[in-house]
Design an enzyme around this catalytic site. Sequence first.
Site, PDB file in Angstrom:
ATOM      1  N   GLY A   1     -27.690  34.754  13.822  1.00  0.00           N
ATOM      2  CA  GLY A   1     -26.980  34.579  15.082  1.00  0.00           C
ATOM      3  C   GLY A   1     -27.884  34.756  16.283  1.00  0.00           C
ATOM      4  O   GLY A   1     -28.967  35.347  16.183  1.00  0.00           O
TER       5      GLY A   1
ATOM      6  N   THR B   1     -36.032  36.828  17.911  1.00  0.00           N
ATOM      7  CA  THR B   1     -35.932  36.481  16.496  1.00  0.00           C
ATOM      8  C   THR B   1     -36.062  37.750  15.644  1.00  0.00           C
ATOM      9  O   THR B   1     -36.574  38.779  16.120  1.00  0.00           O
ATOM     10  CB  THR B   1     -37.035  35.439  16.136  1.00  0.00           C
TER      11      THR B   1
ATOM     12  N   SER C   1     -35.744  31.063  17.346  1.00  0.00           N
ATOM     13  CA  SER C   1     -36.113  29.644  17.231  1.00  0.00           C
ATOM     14  C   SER C   1     -34.916  28.752  17.559  1.00  0.00           C
ATOM     15  O   SER C   1     -35.078  27.596  17.920  1.00  0.00           O
ATOM     16  CB  SER C   1     -36.608  29.349  15.817  1.00  0.00           C
ATOM     17  N   GLU C   2     -33.720  29.321  17.452  1.00  0.00           N
ATOM     18  CA  GLU C   2     -32.531  28.519  17.727  1.00  0.00           C
ATOM     19  C   GLU C   2     -32.211  28.434  19.219  1.00  0.00           C
ATOM     20  O   GLU C   2     -31.185  27.881  19.603  1.00  0.00           O
ATOM     21  CB  GLU C   2     -31.346  29.028  16.907  1.00  0.00           C
TER      22      GLU C   2
ATOM     23  N   HIS D   1     -24.259  31.688  19.093  1.00  0.00           N
ATOM     24  CA  HIS D   1     -24.313  31.061  17.768  1.00  0.00           C
ATOM     25  C   HIS D   1     -24.174  32.167  16.728  1.00  0.00           C
ATOM     26  O   HIS D   1     -24.857  33.194  16.824  1.00  0.00           O
ATOM     27  CB  HIS D   1     -25.629  30.310  17.585  1.00  0.00           C
TER      28      HIS D   1
ATOM     29  N   HIS E   1     -22.363  33.246  12.454  1.00  0.00           N
ATOM     30  CA  HIS E   1     -21.990  32.777  11.116  1.00  0.00           C
ATOM     31  C   HIS E   1     -20.693  33.446  10.661  1.00  0.00           C
ATOM     32  O   HIS E   1     -20.681  34.149   9.646  1.00  0.00           O
ATOM     33  CB  HIS E   1     -23.113  33.096  10.115  1.00  0.00           C
TER      34      HIS E   1
ATOM     35  N   HIS F   1     -23.881  25.831   7.883  1.00  0.00           N
ATOM     36  CA  HIS F   1     -24.642  26.803   8.673  1.00  0.00           C
ATOM     37  C   HIS F   1     -23.740  27.812   9.384  1.00  0.00           C
ATOM     38  O   HIS F   1     -23.754  28.985   9.039  1.00  0.00           O
ATOM     39  CB  HIS F   1     -25.518  26.029   9.673  1.00  0.00           C
TER      40      HIS F   1
HETATM   41 ZN   LIG Z   1     -27.808  30.335  12.389  1.00  0.00          ZN
END
Ligand SMILES: [Zn+2]
Length: 288
Positions: A66, A82, A112-113, A132, A134, A195
Amino acid sequence: MQQAAVPASEQVREVVQAVVEVLREPKLVESPLVATNSFEAQTLRAEIIHVGRKLWERQNVDGNGGNISVRLGSRYVLCTPTLLSKGDLQPADICLSDLDGNILAGDRSRTSELLLHLEIYKANPRARAVVHCHPPYATAFAITGTVPPNGLIPEYEVFIGPAAVAPYETPGTQAFAETVLPFVQDHNTILLTNHGVVCWSDTVTHAEYLAEILDTYCKTYLIAKQIGEPLNFIPENKIQDILALKRRMGLPDARLAHFIEPASPAVEKNTELDRLVEQVVARLEARD
Ligand SMILES: [Zn+2]
């Protein structure tokens, strides 16, 4: 020599233009150092840490999964690093990035996202924060590449509406970041196939709400199906009420593209606006 009288409409236009120019004028550009030490940045870091904790406590993130980001002014983004649990964030862990993903302040490497977040910000100026995560029930739907049906719970209809499903791509890549672009105008909540979920809103807190609302909706739908079908759906005319509300609240919904509001309130609003314009023009005409 007496000056020729300027028509009232022209005067109104000039005033409006002047206001627009003032609003357009860019504020003094802050340096990264000033931006990262600003009171606003400190407040936003605290909000990111609080929301990270909520995500972890609700089991909507796992391991170091996340990520969270928020716009800071027009040029910068604060984002999570990260390889760190969202439940353990400290203010010094939060990175300052520009809109190209270059780290300008912070000791850790950015997620990285962040590329995914940046694509959303660049495509939709209404997005000021992105989360973001999960969440298990929503991610289970993402594995099937489907979303639950609409029309079962009003809160879901109001705040999310039909969720989109973006195709699978390798996480952390530019190709992955671009998978959401076809959906990001009409959807604030997007399932990422195999994902998880990405949500955008005006604040970090509100973006996290969307992840909660989606996951609870997915879970409740699955439980309701186990209790037995048929399920009760909200009547179509009541969905229309919800869409009218969403338009007033400025919330995105793909259904609004085809939604026509009842004429009477719009006519009243226009009449009110017309009256206001008439008053302004009358005052200007009465001016020496
Ligand atoms: Zn993810």
